[in-house]
Design an enzyme around this catalytic site. Structure first.
Site, PDB file in Angstrom:
ATOM      1  N   GLU A  14       6.515 -13.856 -56.060  1.00 13.88           N
ATOM      2  CA  GLU A  14       5.211 -14.304 -55.202  1.00 13.88           C
ATOM      3  C   GLU A  14       5.368 -15.490 -54.552  1.00 13.88           C
ATOM      4  OE1 GLU A  14       0.389 -14.506 -55.806  1.00 13.88           O
ATOM      5  OE2 GLU A  14       1.498 -14.959 -57.335  1.00 13.88           O
ATOM      6  N   ASP A  43      14.035  -9.189 -55.940  1.00 14.97           N
ATOM      7  CA  ASP A  43      13.318  -9.154 -54.484  1.00 14.97           C
ATOM      8  C   ASP A  43      12.554  -8.034 -54.624  1.00 14.97           C
ATOM      9  OD1 ASP A  43      12.402  -9.409 -52.065  1.00 14.97           O
ATOM     10  OD2 ASP A  43      14.355  -8.939 -51.128  1.00 14.97           O
ATOM     11  N   HIS A  90       5.815 -10.750 -52.958  1.00 14.19           N
ATOM     12  CA  HIS A  90       4.489 -10.400 -53.468  1.00 14.19           C
ATOM     13  C   HIS A  90       3.325 -11.221 -52.773  1.00 14.19           C
ATOM     14  CE1 HIS A  90       1.564  -9.018 -56.036  1.00 14.19           C
ATOM     15  NE2 HIS A  90       0.801 -10.217 -56.181  1.00 14.19           N
TER      16      HIS A  90
END
Length: 775
Positions: free
Chosen positions: A759, A750, A707
């Site tokens: 993230e 993932d 992310h």
């Protein structure tokens, strides 16, 4: 003695190219946000660390030989034709699991007469200024759906209806605009899901400022009823993929130094088994052994066995061949050698350079290069005053800059330089070759920005600079909304005073002028908070919905500032240290929400006899916490110190725990703590229940869909980023959709939609940088 890192170590590296993050975005047409007030989980008892949401890609599957599927089935079952996917008529008096998101708008929802009433006070500036949304369903590729609902409005207006990707560019799988009026109208339309199956889309009504509005219509109410999404025909549908099959046999995918403890962890080996260490170049078996006794790992909720090959020390590239009654399998290749961490150290530190704001950045590839960004003047919240706050690091997957997380990151770099003598001037950043260690050049870039965040008049430090909301999925130069400096906070001011005082000592010989400037800024900041009784954390002001970094008490930040100023020569701070130190409630945190570990670690190692009574209690508390981490590490089959506490940013917590264990080793000389610290590195690099090396670009199985906006735009992950890792709380829709029922240590996916597990952040990288610097 701690191992020192020579400058020559880095020069031989091959150049290569990687929450929290701090709050959570939710879907809009393009980019939208809301704040979840959670706090970082540090090595003590901090709460979960926030990150934001965005991005999307498929789950990485990888190719693994002989592994069991530790998650659900490989595919998710299709519904029967005619099944209602969403069916909400609000007849129970509730809101039908609908929620609201505001982006500049203002509205409330309630059940009125068994209908969902959306009372709108302000539309905002964008069509998704007010959004009513529903999560918790899935769409299958090729399936035909029928969407229907009833809609009315007390003013004539357009309402946008969307079923969309819940991340990334938030593009629509289905969208339409409906003209709503006083009479309730029935809407019904059929559509086919043409794209890949999505286990976590969003259905929403956008009721902000629409393209046909010349002005805000003022207060009005939109009513919604009889919302249904039916899978009309699934005969041509393809079920979405489930979780990947994870490997049974895992070890560090990077490898080991010759004298390290070296182990392989194997599950699905109830009846025992054997393992062989095989030289990848020759194919020859160089070491054999039998797997150890059966034990249970709580994080994975699996019984496992361990093979120990510590006795083998010859340098080379190897893999481990495991034979059990269930399967024959091989681990990914790894290296035994003295310099196995050098390239990763370089890339994890260089990640900070590639997160730089306000300057032209030359990335590891053109995809991660950008021109100067966020260089315009920033508006101080609640005033008409603008100031220059250019520079610093983008915090995480978005482009906000935050003093508290930046201070933690800088402290880790300064500790790495001081504790391990990191001298390399050849990391490939613009300052390389200037005869100043690159790790200090990188820290200095953030410190220079932090100086701009200090209010010249009061000495207080502004908490952050961001736009009002998170940006769309764009590059840093394309976030062009007005920058806003949020108000001064005690947390930011304390952290600022502490790292500036640290810097004044470390840069004293390198740059005397900067050292004096940093010391003066630290003193001015400390005077602002020295005697404050207001130790509440920061909260976002109205209209700002970017990362909050709220904290729940700032006594630790004030203590840390007093300690560092004391060590920088201000002996009057001894009184403040005694007054602020509370051994009964202060835990040894090393995260942005708990800075006690930095204060205690530095005072224990640097104070004289004047504060001996204080440092003795600090050391007692430190070792108590370190012993708890040591016990958890020894209990874990994977050498992980987290126990069952897999919260937001758990990989950062594991690395922070490693730092605290290194600190315990430093103050006691006991190598058992240092070995436990090293185990945290092994856990992060592949010896974990998922078999992932959690650093992007390294190992055979590593995250490819973090992310992180630049990575999303590039279509591949920037190298050298530590992702957040398992989060048992499942705090994003994608995680909820695919990880329900998974063991705590396996609650990771993932996928860039999973902002709560995947993230990245500068202050997640920095404790790993510290650990790698000592190897």
């Amino acid at each position: 003695m701690k191992k020192k890192r020579a400058a020559a170590l880095i020069s031989a590296m091959v150049f290569a190219g990687g929450i929290a993050g701090c709050s959570i975005e939710k879907a809009g047409t393009a980019s939208v946000s809301y704040v979840q007030e959670v706090v970082e989980r540090s090595s003590s008892s901090d709460k979960d660390d926030p990150a934001d949401n965005n991005v999307v890609n498929d789950v990485a599957t990888g190719t693994i030989t002989g592994g069991e599927n530790s998650g659900p089935d490989d595919s998710v079952a299709l519904p029967e034709s005619g099944t209602s996917i969403i069916d909400q008529n609000f007849d129970d008096g509730g809101n039908g699991h609908f929620s609201i998101y505001n982006n500049g708008g203002s509205c409330k929802i309630s059940n009125q007469d068994n209908e969902l009433a959306v009372d709108i006070q302000r539309c905002g500036d964008v069509d998704y200024g007010n959004q009513v949304y529903y999560d918790g369903f899935k769409l299958d590729k090729g399936a035909v759906y029928v969407l229907s609902f009833d809609l009315s409005s007390t003013v004539d207006r357009k309402v946008a209806c969307r079923i969309q990707l819940n991340g990334g560019d938030y593009h629509a799988y289905f969208e339409d605009s409906i003209h709503a009026g006083a009479q309730m109208q029935h809407f019904e339309e059929e559509f086919t899901m043409e794209e890949d199956s999505d286990p976590a889309p969003r259905f929403c009504f956008n009721m902000g400022l629409m393209d046909d509005m010349s002005a805000d219509p003022g207060d009005h109410t939109v009513r919604i009823d009889n919302v249904r999404l039916v899978a009309k025909d699934v005969s041509g549908a393809t079920a979405g993929a489930g979780l990947p099959s994870y490997p049974d046999a895992v070890t560090s995918q990077i490898g080991f130094r010759p004298d390290d403890v070296k182990t392989v962890v194997v599950r699905n080996a109830e009846e025992g088994g054997s393992y062989s260490l095989i030289n990848d170049k020759t194919g020859k078996v160089v070491y054999k052994g039998e797997l150890g006794e059966l034990r249970y790992d709580e994080a994975a909720q699996k019984r496992i066995r361990i093979g120990d090959f510590s006795g083998y020390k010859t340098r080379g590239i190897y893999h481990i061949h495991v034979i059990t009654e269930a399967a024959v399998q091989d681990t990914p290749p790894f290296e035994i050698g003295n310099d196995i961490y050098d390239a990763m150290f370089r890339d994890t530190l260089r990640m900070l350079y590639e997160q730089r704001c306000g300057m032209k950045v030359k990335g590891q590839s053109s995809a991660f290069s950008h021109d100067s960004c966020h260089t315009g003047k920033a508006l101080i919240y609640g005033t008409s005053k603008v100031i220059d706050v250019s520079g610093g690091w983008h915090d995480a997957g978005d482009y906000g800059r935050y003093v508290v997380s930046g201070a933690k990151t800088v402290a880790d770099l300064l500790w790495a330089y001081r504790d391990y003598d990191v001298r390399s001037d050849e990391l490939g950043i613009p300052e390389s070759g200037n005869k100043i260690p690159d790790i200090l050049d990188e820290a200095r870039y953030e410190l220079d920005w932090m100086l701009k965040m200090q209010d010249e008049e009061t000495g207080g430090v502004y908490h952050k600079v961001t736009c009002k909301v998170f940006p769309e999925t764009v590059g840093p130069v394309d976030e062009t909304d007005q920058l806003i400096v949020s108000p001064v906070s005690t947390a930011a001011t304390g952290d600022f005073a502490a790292v500036m005082a640290m810097a004044s000592e470390i840069y004293r010989q390198i740059d005397p002028d900067f050292s004096k400037k940093a010391k003066a800024a630290a003193e001015k900041a400390f005077e602002y908070i020295r005697d404050t009784k207001d130790t509440a954390g920061f909260t976002n002001p109205e209209g700002i919905v970017t990362g909050e970094y709220p904290d729940h008490g700032t006594e630790d930040e004030i203590l840390w500032a007093a300690v560092e100023l004391y060590l920088a020569g201000d002996k009057d701070c001894a009184e403040v240290i005694r007054r602020r130190w509370n051994p009964d409630i202060m835990k040894m945190g090393l995260g942005w929400a708990k800075m006690t570990g930095y204060a205690c670690g530095d005072l224990i190692r640097g104070a004289g006899s004047e504060l001996k009574d204080v440092t003795e209690t600090m050391k007692k508390n430190l070792l108590k916490d370190a012993d708890e981490l040591l016990e958890q590490t020894e209990k874990s089959a994977y050498g992980c110190s987290l126990g069952k506490n897999f919260s937001w940013g758990s990989n950062m917590t594991a690395a922070n725990n490693g730092m605290l264990l290194e600190l315990a080793a430093d103050v006691t000389g006991d190598e058992k703590y240092r070995q436990a610290a090293h185990e945290q590195i092994g856990y992060l690099l592949g010896k974990n229940p998922l078999g992932y090396c959690f650093v992007t670009g390294y190992g055979t199985l590593s995250p490819i869909n973090p992310h992180h906006r630049p990575s999303q735009l590039a279509g591949n992950a920037m190298k050298g980023m530590l992702v957040g890792g398992p989060n048992k709380s499942l705090e994003d829709p994608y995680a909820k959709a695919v990880l329900e029922g998974q063991p705590a240590g396996m609650c990771y996916v993932d996928n860039s939609q999973s902002y709560s597990t995947n993230e990245v952040a500068i202050y997640w990288n920095s404790p790993l940088i510290y650990l790698l610097a000592g190897k």
